[in-house]
Design an enzyme around this catalytic site. Sequence first.
Site, PDB file in Angstrom:
ATOM      1  N   GLU A  28      45.931  46.133  59.230  1.00  0.00           N
ATOM      2  CA  GLU A  28      47.385  46.211  59.113  1.00  0.00           C
ATOM      3  C   GLU A  28      48.017  46.847  60.351  1.00  0.00           C
ATOM      4  OE1 GLU A  28      49.559  47.424  55.261  1.00  0.00           O
ATOM      5  OE2 GLU A  28      49.332  49.285  56.417  1.00  0.00           O
ATOM      6  N   CYS A  34      37.741  39.884  54.555  1.00  0.00           N
ATOM      7  CA  CYS A  34      38.716  40.609  53.765  1.00  0.00           C
ATOM      8  C   CYS A  34      40.101  40.578  54.420  1.00  0.00           C
ATOM      9  CB  CYS A  34      38.199  42.022  53.515  1.00  0.00           C
ATOM     10  SG  CYS A  34      39.066  42.934  52.234  1.00  0.00           S
ATOM     11  N   HIS A  35      40.635  41.729  54.842  1.00  0.00           N
ATOM     12  CA  HIS A  35      41.933  41.797  55.502  1.00  0.00           C
ATOM     13  C   HIS A  35      41.821  41.581  57.017  1.00  0.00           C
ATOM     14  CE1 HIS A  35      43.034  43.600  51.667  1.00  0.00           C
ATOM     15  NE2 HIS A  35      44.306  43.499  51.998  1.00  0.00           N
ATOM     16  N   TYR A  81      40.705  38.025  51.970  1.00  0.00           N
ATOM     17  CA  TYR A  81      41.004  38.664  50.695  1.00  0.00           C
ATOM     18  C   TYR A  81      42.156  37.883  50.068  1.00  0.00           C
ATOM     19  CZ  TYR A  81      41.690  42.213  47.183  1.00  0.00           C
ATOM     20  OH  TYR A  81      41.798  42.869  45.983  1.00  0.00           O
ATOM     21  N   GLY A 132      39.668  45.978  55.135  1.00  0.00           N
ATOM     22  CA  GLY A 132      40.181  47.279  54.742  1.00  0.00           C
ATOM     23  C   GLY A 132      41.641  47.386  55.150  1.00  0.00           C
ATOM     24  N   ARG A 133      42.130  48.609  55.265  1.00  0.00           N
ATOM     25  CA  ARG A 133      43.523  48.832  55.613  1.00  0.00           C
ATOM     26  C   ARG A 133      43.765  48.807  57.119  1.00  0.00           C
ATOM     27  NH1 ARG A 133      46.348  53.736  54.690  1.00  0.00           N
ATOM     28  NH2 ARG A 133      44.517  54.527  53.606  1.00  0.00           N
TER      29      ARG A 133
END
Length: 197
Positions: A92, A118-119, A138, A88-89
């Site tokens: 980050e 993913c991320h 991802y 997900g975000r």
Amino acid sequence: MTKDILMIVGDFGEDYEIMVPFQTLQAVGHRVDAVCPDKAAGDRIKTAIHDFRGDQTYLEERGHDFEVTAAMEEIDPAEYDALVVPGGRAPEYLRTHEEVLDAVRHFFEADKPVAALCHGPQILAAAGVLGGYEMTAYPAVRPEVEAAGCSWVDGVVRDGNLVTGQAWPDHPEWLAEFMDLLGDEITHGDPAVAADD
């Protein structure tokens, strides 16, 4: 055998990638602590749902609230047997927290099982632990993890202590590989026997 598993989560992490492994690992008998920097046990994070609808990138919508089970600042990574890093975000910004990077480094230095999706590998790249691994993430994260020293594979990958997948559609294979690495033996009864009962 029950394992103590640490999961690092944050605001706008992918809903499925947090909820599904958290509940699945508990369902097979493990104890899972979900932690987030600057959050105490009982605090909530907001998740996001990422979907693929034919656009050039994913669509993000608001997901559920998810309750953190322990305070990141109070846990000792050495007390955990394995680590899960959802995508997900959230990765980050989570990768900017030194306590997150230190926790990740512990699991690699101790050669403990790690599952990232993913991320999530953005955090592993920032921790400097990916050199020499074959892995995936991802696809948009591929340049970042390759720059961190890994070899890219297009699909779920298990390399030593690390299991990686590209996104939540990989859950069945990704979780099966991780649970196998944890030593879980999941068996199902013979359907023919069940039908006779």
